[in-house]
Scaffold this active site. Structure first.
Site, PDB file in Angstrom:
ATOM      1  N   ASP A 144       0.712  -1.178  -0.163  1.00  0.00           N
ATOM      2  CA  ASP A 144      -0.047  -0.155   0.024  1.00  0.00           C
ATOM      3  C   ASP A 144       0.876   1.347  -0.031  1.00  0.00           C
ATOM      4  O   ASP A 144       0.527   2.386   0.816  1.00  0.00           O
ATOM      5  CB  ASP A 144      -0.771  -0.019   1.316  1.00  0.00           C
ATOM      6  CG  ASP A 144      -1.912   0.977   1.387  1.00  0.00           C
ATOM      7  OD1 ASP A 144      -2.430   1.438   0.315  1.00  0.00           O
ATOM      8  OD2 ASP A 144      -2.080   1.458   2.596  1.00  0.00           O
ATOM      9  N   ASN A 152       6.850  -7.548   6.644  1.00  0.00           N
ATOM     10  CA  ASN A 152       5.528  -6.902   6.758  1.00  0.00           C
ATOM     11  C   ASN A 152       4.374  -7.764   6.231  1.00  0.00           C
ATOM     12  O   ASN A 152       4.439  -7.707   5.013  1.00  0.00           O
ATOM     13  CB  ASN A 152       5.302  -5.652   6.583  1.00  0.00           C
ATOM     14  CG  ASN A 152       3.875  -4.825   7.077  1.00  0.00           C
ATOM     15  OD1 ASN A 152       3.661  -4.543   8.032  1.00  0.00           O
ATOM     16  ND2 ASN A 152       3.060  -4.478   5.980  1.00  0.00           N
ATOM     17  N   GLU A 153       3.384  -8.197   7.051  1.00  0.00           N
ATOM     18  CA  GLU A 153       2.269  -8.960   6.686  1.00  0.00           C
ATOM     19  C   GLU A 153       2.716  -9.932   5.648  1.00  0.00           C
ATOM     20  O   GLU A 153       1.739  -9.982   4.510  1.00  0.00           O
ATOM     21  CB  GLU A 153       1.112  -7.756   5.986  1.00  0.00           C
ATOM     22  CG  GLU A 153       0.712  -7.070   7.459  1.00  0.00           C
ATOM     23  CD  GLU A 153      -0.435  -6.210   7.002  1.00  0.00           C
ATOM     24  OE1 GLU A 153      -0.873  -6.094   5.799  1.00  0.00           O
ATOM     25  OE2 GLU A 153      -0.784  -5.368   7.908  1.00  0.00           O
ATOM     26  N   ASN A 184      -0.563  -6.361  13.455  1.00  0.00           N
ATOM     27  CA  ASN A 184      -1.223  -5.125  12.447  1.00  0.00           C
ATOM     28  C   ASN A 184      -2.845  -5.556  12.610  1.00  0.00           C
ATOM     29  O   ASN A 184      -3.293  -6.536  12.161  1.00  0.00           O
ATOM     30  CB  ASN A 184      -0.746  -5.185  11.105  1.00  0.00           C
ATOM     31  CG  ASN A 184       0.683  -4.735  10.952  1.00  0.00           C
ATOM     32  OD1 ASN A 184       1.207  -4.152  11.820  1.00  0.00           O
ATOM     33  ND2 ASN A 184       1.257  -4.900   9.738  1.00  0.00           N
ATOM     34  N   TYR A 235     -11.224  -1.893   8.846  1.00  0.00           N
ATOM     35  CA  TYR A 235     -11.701  -2.642   7.778  1.00  0.00           C
ATOM     36  C   TYR A 235     -12.524  -3.761   8.061  1.00  0.00           C
ATOM     37  O   TYR A 235     -13.273  -4.585   7.525  1.00  0.00           O
ATOM     38  CB  TYR A 235     -10.099  -3.373   7.199  1.00  0.00           C
ATOM     39  CG  TYR A 235      -9.331  -2.537   6.489  1.00  0.00           C
ATOM     40  CD1 TYR A 235      -9.623  -1.739   5.378  1.00  0.00           C
ATOM     41  CD2 TYR A 235      -8.141  -2.356   6.962  1.00  0.00           C
ATOM     42  CE1 TYR A 235      -9.022  -0.932   4.602  1.00  0.00           C
ATOM     43  CE2 TYR A 235      -7.121  -1.439   6.416  1.00  0.00           C
ATOM     44  CZ  TYR A 235      -7.528  -0.792   4.939  1.00  0.00           C
ATOM     45  OH  TYR A 235      -6.800   0.155   4.467  1.00  0.00           O
ATOM     46  N   GLU A 267       0.333  -1.591  13.980  1.00  0.00           N
ATOM     47  CA  GLU A 267      -0.685  -0.814  13.006  1.00  0.00           C
ATOM     48  C   GLU A 267      -2.173  -1.057  13.533  1.00  0.00           C
ATOM     49  O   GLU A 267      -2.556  -1.895  14.013  1.00  0.00           O
ATOM     50  CB  GLU A 267      -0.569  -1.273  11.822  1.00  0.00           C
ATOM     51  CG  GLU A 267       0.689  -0.986  10.929  1.00  0.00           C
ATOM     52  CD  GLU A 267       0.508  -1.543   9.323  1.00  0.00           C
ATOM     53  OE1 GLU A 267      -0.623  -1.326   8.741  1.00  0.00           O
ATOM     54  OE2 GLU A 267       1.627  -1.711   8.655  1.00  0.00           O
ATOM     55  N   LYS A 294      -4.254   7.644   6.621  1.00  0.00           N
ATOM     56  CA  LYS A 294      -4.277   7.358   7.863  1.00  0.00           C
ATOM     57  C   LYS A 294      -3.237   8.033   8.619  1.00  0.00           C
ATOM     58  O   LYS A 294      -2.996   7.823   9.965  1.00  0.00           O
ATOM     59  CB  LYS A 294      -3.915   5.804   8.039  1.00  0.00           C
ATOM     60  CG  LYS A 294      -5.343   4.778   7.515  1.00  0.00           C
ATOM     61  CD  LYS A 294      -5.215   3.537   7.934  1.00  0.00           C
ATOM     62  CE  LYS A 294      -6.417   2.790   7.454  1.00  0.00           C
ATOM     63  NZ  LYS A 294      -6.357   2.735   5.936  1.00  0.00           N
TER      64      LYS A 294
HETATM   65  C1  GCB Z   1      -1.663  -2.630   6.514  1.00  0.00           C
HETATM   66  C2  GCB Z   1      -0.110  -2.449   5.641  1.00  0.00           C
HETATM   67  C3  GCB Z   1       0.113  -1.029   5.360  1.00  0.00           C
HETATM   68  C4  GCB Z   1      -1.099  -0.171   5.019  1.00  0.00           C
HETATM   69  C5  GCB Z   1      -2.074  -0.400   5.990  1.00  0.00           C
HETATM   70  C6  GCB Z   1      -3.618   0.271   5.351  1.00  0.00           C
HETATM   71  O1  GCB Z   1      -1.930  -3.525   7.030  1.00  0.00           O
HETATM   72  O2  GCB Z   1       0.771  -3.037   6.473  1.00  0.00           O
HETATM   73  O3  GCB Z   1       0.908  -0.936   4.542  1.00  0.00           O
HETATM   74  O4  GCB Z   1      -0.805   1.071   4.503  1.00  0.00           O
HETATM   75  O5  GCB Z   1      -2.554  -1.516   6.404  1.00  0.00           O
HETATM   76  O6  GCB Z   1      -4.059   1.529   5.833  1.00  0.00           O
HETATM   77  O7  GCB Z   1      -4.493  -0.342   4.980  1.00  0.00           O
END
Ligand code: GCB
Length: 645
Positions: free
Chosen positions: A168, A392-393, A442, A448, A480, A545
């Site tokens: 993202d 990450n993820e 996260n 979401y 996160e 965000k």
């Molecule tokens: C996440 C990701 C991050 C995104 C964020 C989002 O889980 O690690 O890279 O920017 O969500 O805002 O969707």
């Protein structure tokens, strides 16, 4: 488009360039020439147009936003003549995604992977007069890269982006950090590795030095000769409340002459996981802060010290003590500032969007391991870096995932046994967490999941944290959580995409996280709004965000966080004050010992009183109760900046 792999572990990149009596670092940043396209322009670039380095080309060159290269760069420079005892290299702070370089028509080598430095030897190619440096940079995405691109949809979060990335943020390309000509002695200091272990009244510093050639190495700490292991007193340790930095000077003498010298500014501290706690210098610590991208209008992902300074001072001003370098290693100057300001950093590799399927899987794993090794080599001496995040993820819902993640975690521990290791996961119930020393979670309840429903969001987070607490005796950092807030978007009662909703959700989730003993940190996503690839859920191709806008103006949540965190910062100071008081109680003051009968007893001012505060180190003043009145006051920034004076 080819990517060259001939420098798997770049030489000379371990010790950051510096200029002193025996070393020269010539900064080649500035206006270069660039040309998009691909011919053999290795001898010099015809018809190039100006481009700023450091910087991404995407937002500098008209019409080039989605062009991921190749791009050819050229820079001409005069170099001082080399002596027979010197060697030279061109050192790149970060070329995204891969680069190959030529000096005066001679190929120097190449490097794959953004956000990490590499140095290409140019001793034989360098001329005493004008030199022509040409660099070919490729930014294209692919399944054989880390981070990967063009990923099959079953291995993504199900969002479709243009360009087609499974992460993202915008896949900016270019020479993103400083490029330097580095001249060093042929026989000299190759590497210095610091290691700190705890001791009852402070810590013990060990230094491993690697040199080439003959000679005797001497070390001095703050000007005093030392022979490690060296005991460092408690008050000289580094922490957010007292980010004390020392100067370690290494000198190599050959035949009675100074052959090489290297000066390292370093903080000395220990960090470890103890049960469900995270300890800094043997005491539990709570991380408060953000995930931070390197992103700014026009610069793209190009490093600028003013931007890094602004960001990190804003963090301290809010009362944050920590950030994660999401989703790649940050610029080295940013870590200089973190070291100075006492910010604790979770350093992440560029392994975002890993998936565990397809014929390119072995290559992605090889790259992920290599980039991890390069990150540890670069940042291992940093006091501010307290943990490694190896990914990450990653898509942990695949049978091959746990073993491959395990390999990355084990590798981080083998490279550096002094920091906890983890990976940021959005799938905490999948296999894999057994490999982590610390859980980085996260989670987006209230966004979401459970959109618009604050109560449900808080209890969903609570449920996840409880579950993690029951399953693992490990500390958790909520790496996160958050909500998009379009600047200037308002609603009463709060509604999604408004500043009020972001503020309310962050407060509720921080409150919930604070109830769970296994939580040792909360990092809000994100510090500032940032550019993404185009997608239906990313208005204006931005992720909103941020608690600050993309140009670093505060949203409503910033002020609220300053209020919430100001109280916490005081705890840290009081903690230290208590320690001092305890010491004073045990140790009579010299004045008390030689006071004559009838002499007036000097008055002690209570901790936090004005007189007392004036004597405190500046970093502590910053967090003192008086400073809470207006946590966004400018003079606090001055005080923090003076902390190291
Ligand atoms: C996440 C990701 C991050 C995104 C964020 C989002 O889980 O690690 O890279 O920017 O969500 O805002 O969707």
């Amino acid at each position: 488009m080819t990517v060259n792999l001939d420098h798997p572990m770049p030489d000379g990149a371990h010790l950051r360039p510096q200029t002193n009596a025996r070393r020269t670092a010539l900064d080649l940043s500035g206006v270069w020439l660039v040309r998009l396209g691909d011919r053999d322009w290795s001898r010099g670039l015809p018809g190039g147009i100006p481009v700023g380095v450091p910087g991404s080309w995407n937002d500098q060159l008209p019409g080039a936003r989605d062009d991921l290269g190749p791009a050819w760069y050229e820079r001409r420079f005069e170099a001082p003549p080399l002596t027979a005892r010197q060697e030279a290299a061109i050192r790149f702070g970060s070329a995204c995604y891969a680069a190959e370089a030529w000096l005066n028509g001679r190929r120097l080598g190449g490097h794959e992977g953004g956000h990490l430095p590499f140095a290409l030897d140019c001793t034989d190619a360098l001329r005493a007069g004008e030199n022509v440096l040409v660099v070919r940079v490729v930014g294209q995405i692919g399944r054989d890269r880390v981070p990967p691109g063009l990923v099959p949809s079953e291995h993504t979060h199900g969002r479709v982006f243009h360009p087609d990335v499974p992460f993202d943020f915008f896949p900016y390309a270019g020479l993103h950090r400083r490029v330097e000509l580095v001249v060093t002695p042929r026989d000299g200091i190759r590497d210095l590795r610091l290691r700190t272990t705890g001791a009852p009244d402070g810590a013990v510093l060990e230094v491993a030095a690697e040199t080439s050639g003959e000679g005797a190495l001497t070390l001095a700490l703050d000007g005093q000769p030392v022979t490690p292991p060296h005991h460092v007193a408690w008050d000289d340790l580094w922490s957010p409340a007292s980010p004390r930095l020392h100067t370690l000077t290494a000198e190599l003498h050959q035949r009675g002459e100074l052959a090489d010298r290297y000066v390292l500014r370093c903080g000395i501290r220990t960090v470890e996981v103890s049960g469900q706690e995270l300890h800094l210098n043997g005491r539990p610590i709570q991380l408060r802060g953000f995930g931070r991208h390197e992103d700014f209008p026009v610069l793209g992902r190009g490093a600028h010290p003013a931007l890094a300074t602004r960001d990190l001072l804003l963090m301290r001003q809010l009362g944050a003590n920590s950030f994660r370098t999401a989703h790649y290693p940050c610029d080295e100057e940013t870590l200089d500032i973190a070291d100075q300001l006492g910010l604790l950093v979770i350093a992440e590799t560029p392994a975002v969007g890993l998936y565990f399927d397809g014929q390119d899987l072995p290559r992605r794993q090889e790259l992920a391991l290599r980039f991890l090794a390069e990150l540890v080599a670069r940042d291992r001496n940093r006091a501010s870096v307290i943990a490694w995040s190896v990914a990450n993820e990653p898509r942990m819902n695949h049978p091959a995932a746990a073993a491959m993640l395990g390999e990355l975690c084990d590798s981080a521990r083998a490279l550096d046994g002094t920091r906890p290791v983890g990976y940021a996961t959005d799938l905490p119930d999948a296999a894999g967490l057994e490999s982590a020393d610390i859980i980085f979670l996260n989670s987006y309840p209230g966004w979401y999941r459970h959109p618009g429903r604050l109560d449900e969001a808080a209890s969903a987070l609570g449920g996840t944290l409880d579950r993690l607490g029951r399953s693992w005796r490990k500390p958790v950092v909520l790496t996160e959580f958050g909500a998009d807030a379009i600047p200037g978007g308002h609603a009463d009662p709060p509604a999604m995409w408004t500043e009020e909703y972001q503020e309310a959700l962050l407060e509720r989730l921080l409150e919930e996280a604070g109830r769970h003993e296994n939580v040792v940190g909360t990092h809000i996503w994100a510090f500032a709004d940032f550019a993404t690839a185009q997608a239906d859920h990313r208005p204006l191709s931005l992720n909103f965000k941020g608690v600050f806008t993309r140009d670093r103006r505060p949203k409503l949540a910033a002020r609220r966080l300053a209020e919430l965190w100001a109280g916490r910062a005081v705890e840290e100071v009081l903690h230290r004050e208590r320690r001092r008081a305890e010491r004073d109680r045990l140790r009579p003051e010299p004045a008390e010992l030689d006071r004559r009968p009838g002499e007036r007893v000097p008055q002690r001012v209570a901790p936090g009183g004005l007189a007392d505060r004036r004597q405190q180190p500046a970093a502590e003043q910053q967090a003192s109760p008086a400073a809470q009145d207006d946590p966004l006051r400018a003079e606090q920034v001055d005080q923090v900046a003076d902390a190291d004076a």
